[in-house]
Motif scaffolding. Structure first.
Motif, PDB file in Angstrom:
ATOM      1  N   ASN A  10       0.812  -1.224   0.000  1.00 35.72           N
ATOM      2  CA  ASN A  10       0.000   0.000   0.000  1.00 35.72           C
ATOM      3  C   ASN A  10       0.844   1.272   0.000  1.00 35.72           C
ATOM      4  OD1 ASN A  10      -2.770  -1.069   0.170  1.00 35.72           O
ATOM      5  ND2 ASN A  10      -2.059  -1.899   2.121  1.00 35.72           N
ATOM      6  N   GLY A  11       2.009   1.211   0.619  1.00 36.10           N
ATOM      7  CA  GLY A  11       2.860   2.387   0.721  1.00 36.10           C
ATOM      8  C   GLY A  11       4.015   2.410  -0.251  1.00 36.10           C
ATOM      9  N   TYR A  12       4.101   1.395  -1.105  1.00 35.57           N
ATOM     10  CA  TYR A  12       5.245   1.254  -2.019  1.00 35.57           C
ATOM     11  C   TYR A  12       5.484   2.508  -2.869  1.00 35.57           C
ATOM     12  CZ  TYR A  12       8.121  -0.400  -5.862  1.00 35.57           C
ATOM     13  OH  TYR A  12       9.111  -0.529  -6.795  1.00 35.57           O
ATOM     14  N   ALA A  13       4.460   3.002  -3.527  1.00 35.01           N
ATOM     15  CA  ALA A  13       4.629   4.156  -4.427  1.00 35.01           C
ATOM     16  C   ALA A  13       5.050   5.401  -3.644  1.00 35.01           C
ATOM     17  CB  ALA A  13       3.345   4.423  -5.206  1.00 35.01           C
ATOM     18  N   LEU A  14       4.440   5.632  -2.498  1.00 38.15           N
ATOM     19  CA  LEU A  14       4.799   6.810  -1.696  1.00 38.15           C
ATOM     20  C   LEU A  14       6.205   6.659  -1.131  1.00 38.15           C
ATOM     21  CD1 LEU A  14       4.046   9.545  -0.551  1.00 38.15           C
ATOM     22  CD2 LEU A  14       2.849   8.362   1.328  1.00 38.15           C
ATOM     23  N   LYS A  15       6.596   5.461  -0.737  1.00 36.50           N
ATOM     24  CA  LYS A  15       7.959   5.224  -0.250  1.00 36.50           C
ATOM     25  C   LYS A  15       8.979   5.564  -1.333  1.00 36.50           C
ATOM     26  CE  LYS A  15       9.583   1.080  -0.251  1.00 36.50           C
ATOM     27  NZ  LYS A  15      10.740   0.885  -1.122  1.00 36.50           N
ATOM     28  N   THR A  16       8.694   5.143  -2.561  1.00 32.34           N
ATOM     29  CA  THR A  16       9.591   5.423  -3.674  1.00 32.34           C
ATOM     30  C   THR A  16       9.767   6.929  -3.848  1.00 32.34           C
ATOM     31  OG1 THR A  16       8.940   3.352  -4.732  1.00 32.34           O
ATOM     32  CG2 THR A  16       9.952   5.030  -6.142  1.00 32.34           C
ATOM     33  N   ARG A  17       8.658   7.649  -3.787  1.00 28.43           N
ATOM     34  CA  ARG A  17       8.721   9.114  -3.918  1.00 28.43           C
ATOM     35  C   ARG A  17       9.481   9.743  -2.753  1.00 28.43           C
ATOM     36  NH1 ARG A  17       4.354  13.487  -5.733  1.00 28.43           N
ATOM     37  NH2 ARG A  17       5.135  15.275  -4.563  1.00 28.43           N
ATOM     38  N   LEU A  18       9.167   9.325  -1.518  1.00 24.28           N
ATOM     39  CA  LEU A  18       9.828   9.903  -0.349  1.00 24.28           C
ATOM     40  C   LEU A  18      11.317   9.585  -0.323  1.00 24.28           C
ATOM     41  CD1 LEU A  18       7.213   9.331   2.498  1.00 24.28           C
ATOM     42  CD2 LEU A  18       7.823  11.503   1.393  1.00 24.28           C
ATOM     43  N   THR A  19      11.693   8.404  -0.769  1.00 31.99           N
ATOM     44  CA  THR A  19      13.108   8.040  -0.807  1.00 31.99           C
ATOM     45  C   THR A  19      13.880   8.986  -1.724  1.00 31.99           C
ATOM     46  OG1 THR A  19      12.624   5.726  -0.305  1.00 31.99           O
ATOM     47  CG2 THR A  19      14.730   6.183  -1.379  1.00 31.99           C
ATOM     48  N   ALA A  20      13.341   9.261  -2.891  1.00 28.33           N
ATOM     49  CA  ALA A  20      13.998  10.200  -3.818  1.00 28.33           C
ATOM     50  C   ALA A  20      14.027  11.606  -3.238  1.00 28.33           C
ATOM     51  CB  ALA A  20      13.274  10.184  -5.159  1.00 28.33           C
ATOM     52  N   TRP A  21      12.934  12.021  -2.636  1.00 30.08           N
ATOM     53  CA  TRP A  21      12.827  13.369  -2.056  1.00 30.08           C
ATOM     54  C   TRP A  21      13.814  13.544  -0.907  1.00 30.08           C
ATOM     55  CZ3 TRP A  21      10.743  14.910   2.778  1.00 30.08           C
ATOM     56  CH2 TRP A  21      10.476  16.269   2.901  1.00 30.08           C
ATOM     57  N   LEU A  22      13.897  12.552  -0.028  1.00 27.41           N
ATOM     58  CA  LEU A  22      14.824  12.622   1.111  1.00 27.41           C
ATOM     59  C   LEU A  22      16.278  12.606   0.650  1.00 27.41           C
ATOM     60  CD1 LEU A  22      12.929  10.184   3.473  1.00 27.41           C
ATOM     61  CD2 LEU A  22      13.481  12.570   4.021  1.00 27.41           C
ATOM     62  N   THR A  23      16.576  11.787  -0.341  1.00 22.60           N
ATOM     63  CA  THR A  23      17.936  11.723  -0.877  1.00 22.60           C
ATOM     64  C   THR A  23      18.329  13.062  -1.494  1.00 22.60           C
ATOM     65  OG1 THR A  23      17.711   9.348  -1.243  1.00 22.60           O
ATOM     66  CG2 THR A  23      19.450  10.488  -2.470  1.00 22.60           C
ATOM     67  N   ALA A  24      17.404  13.656  -2.239  1.00 17.48           N
ATOM     68  CA  ALA A  24      17.670  14.966  -2.848  1.00 17.48           C
ATOM     69  C   ALA A  24      17.896  16.042  -1.788  1.00 17.48           C
ATOM     70  CB  ALA A  24      16.516  15.358  -3.772  1.00 17.48           C
ATOM     71  N   ALA A  25      17.297  15.857  -0.612  1.00 18.11           N
ATOM     72  CA  ALA A  25      17.456  16.819   0.482  1.00 18.11           C
ATOM     73  C   ALA A  25      18.750  16.580   1.265  1.00 18.11           C
ATOM     74  CB  ALA A  25      16.256  16.745   1.415  1.00 18.11           C
ATOM     75  N   GLY A  26      19.523  15.564   0.868  1.00 21.07           N
ATOM     76  CA  GLY A  26      20.822  15.334   1.494  1.00 21.07           C
ATOM     77  C   GLY A  26      20.849  14.261   2.564  1.00 21.07           C
ATOM     78  N   HIS A  27      19.749  13.569   2.795  1.00 22.64           N
ATOM     79  CA  HIS A  27      19.715  12.501   3.781  1.00 22.64           C
ATOM     80  C   HIS A  27      20.241  11.201   3.170  1.00 22.64           C
ATOM     81  CE1 HIS A  27      17.423  15.024   6.517  1.00 22.64           C
ATOM     82  NE2 HIS A  27      16.650  15.356   5.490  1.00 22.64           N
ATOM     83  N   THR A  28      20.760  10.345   4.020  1.00 16.56           N
ATOM     84  CA  THR A  28      21.165   9.008   3.613  1.00 16.56           C
ATOM     85  C   THR A  28      19.986   8.086   3.886  1.00 16.56           C
ATOM     86  OG1 THR A  28      23.457   9.466   4.186  1.00 16.56           O
ATOM     87  CG2 THR A  28      22.821   7.147   3.995  1.00 16.56           C
ATOM     88  N   VAL A  29      19.422   7.519   2.838  1.00 13.89           N
ATOM     89  CA  VAL A  29      18.208   6.721   2.964  1.00 13.89           C
ATOM     90  C   VAL A  29      18.523   5.254   2.682  1.00 13.89           C
ATOM     91  CG1 VAL A  29      15.835   6.414   2.189  1.00 13.89           C
ATOM     92  CG2 VAL A  29      16.821   8.711   2.265  1.00 13.89           C
ATOM     93  N   ASP A  30      18.134   4.401   3.617  1.00 13.45           N
ATOM     94  CA  ASP A  30      18.307   2.962   3.489  1.00 13.45           C
ATOM     95  C   ASP A  30      16.925   2.355   3.235  1.00 13.45           C
ATOM     96  OD1 ASP A  30      18.999   0.295   3.642  1.00 13.45           O
ATOM     97  OD2 ASP A  30      19.582   0.361   5.762  1.00 13.45           O
ATOM     98  N   ASP A  31      16.648   2.015   1.990  1.00 14.78           N
ATOM     99  CA  ASP A  31      15.355   1.447   1.601  1.00 14.78           C
ATOM    100  C   ASP A  31      15.356  -0.035   1.961  1.00 14.78           C
ATOM    101  OD1 ASP A  31      13.104   0.412   0.381  1.00 14.78           O
ATOM    102  OD2 ASP A  31      13.409   1.480  -1.506  1.00 14.78           O
ATOM    103  N   ARG A  32      14.582  -0.396   3.000  1.00 16.15           N
ATOM    104  CA  ARG A  32      14.556  -1.751   3.529  1.00 16.15           C
ATOM    105  C   ARG A  32      13.477  -2.612   2.875  1.00 16.15           C
ATOM    106  NH1 ARG A  32      19.215  -2.545   5.772  1.00 16.15           N
ATOM    107  NH2 ARG A  32      18.298  -4.299   6.884  1.00 16.15           N
ATOM    108  N   GLY A  33      12.755  -2.081   1.900  1.00 15.83           N
ATOM    109  CA  GLY A  33      11.720  -2.854   1.206  1.00 15.83           C
ATOM    110  C   GLY A  33      10.342  -2.282   1.475  1.00 15.83           C
ATOM    111  N   SER A  34       9.408  -2.819   0.946  1.00 21.58           N
ATOM    112  CA  SER A  34       9.403  -3.814  -0.091  1.00 21.58           C
ATOM    113  C   SER A  34       9.937  -3.181  -1.380  1.00 21.58           C
ATOM    114  CB  SER A  34       7.971  -4.345  -0.284  1.00 21.58           C
ATOM    115  OG  SER A  34       7.857  -5.168  -1.390  1.00 21.58           O
ATOM    116  N   HIS A  35      10.486  -4.038  -2.223  1.00 20.67           N
ATOM    117  CA  HIS A  35      11.061  -3.554  -3.468  1.00 20.67           C
ATOM    118  C   HIS A  35      10.206  -3.922  -4.672  1.00 20.67           C
ATOM    119  CE1 HIS A  35      14.499  -2.244  -1.220  1.00 20.67           C
ATOM    120  NE2 HIS A  35      14.631  -3.446  -0.705  1.00 20.67           N
TER     121      HIS A  35
END
Length: 150
Positions: A10-35
């Motif tokens: 249910n959260g896969y698409a939003l996680k994908t967006r937030l991961t890119a957004w957080l990375t662009a903001a300079g955070h180190t993001v560890d995507d633990r899944g689901s992939h």
């Protein structure tokens, strides 16, 4: 900041967006899944993110689900985790300022992507207030100790 993030289907698409957004903001993001977008059980994902936080590999964790309710319950079963389900900026400020939450739970079926980004931004930048709230967190930790003895 080092952030561990995970989502069920249910959260896969939003996680994908937030991961890119957080990375662009300079955070180190560890995507633990689901992939992948297929149905997945959330409790193992919650446990994984929480272990990253309590183990020191991540400063904070973010978990996404449909309603976020099950994820919040699962995360808060782990010692040292203070997971807050936040639907708006007010609850987000309380979650961090009063409860020093170290895991943010988001309801992907409730939030727009823009609102989710606002919540994450406030959650990452709101400091813990301490004072009377620190006393209450110690009391919560005592409940964890009591539960582990029973």
């Amino acid at each position: 900041m080092r952030i561990a993030i995970a989502a069920d289907h249910n959260g896969y698409a939003l996680k994908t967006r937030l991961t890119a957004w957080l990375t662009a903001a300079g955070h180190t993001v560890d995507d633990r899944g689901s992939h992948e977008e297929g149905t997945v059980d959330y409790p193992p994902l919650c446990a994984d993110v929480c272990r990253q936080v309590t183990g020191g590999s991540a400063d904070r964790g973010i978990v996404l689900g449909g309603s976020g309710l099950g994820e919040t319950i699962a995360c808060n079963k782990l010692r040292g985790i203070r997971a807050g389900l936040c639907h708006d900026l007010w609850s987000t400020r309380i979650s961090r300022g009063n409860n020093d939450s170290n895991v943010l739970v988001l309801a992907a079926k409730v939030l727009t992507p823009e609102t989710a980004e606002q919540i994450v931004e406030v959650w990452l930048t709101t400091p813990f207030n301490g004072g009377v709230h620190a006393r209450r967190l110690r009391q919560i930790a005592e409940l964890e100790d009591l539960a582990s003895r029973n």
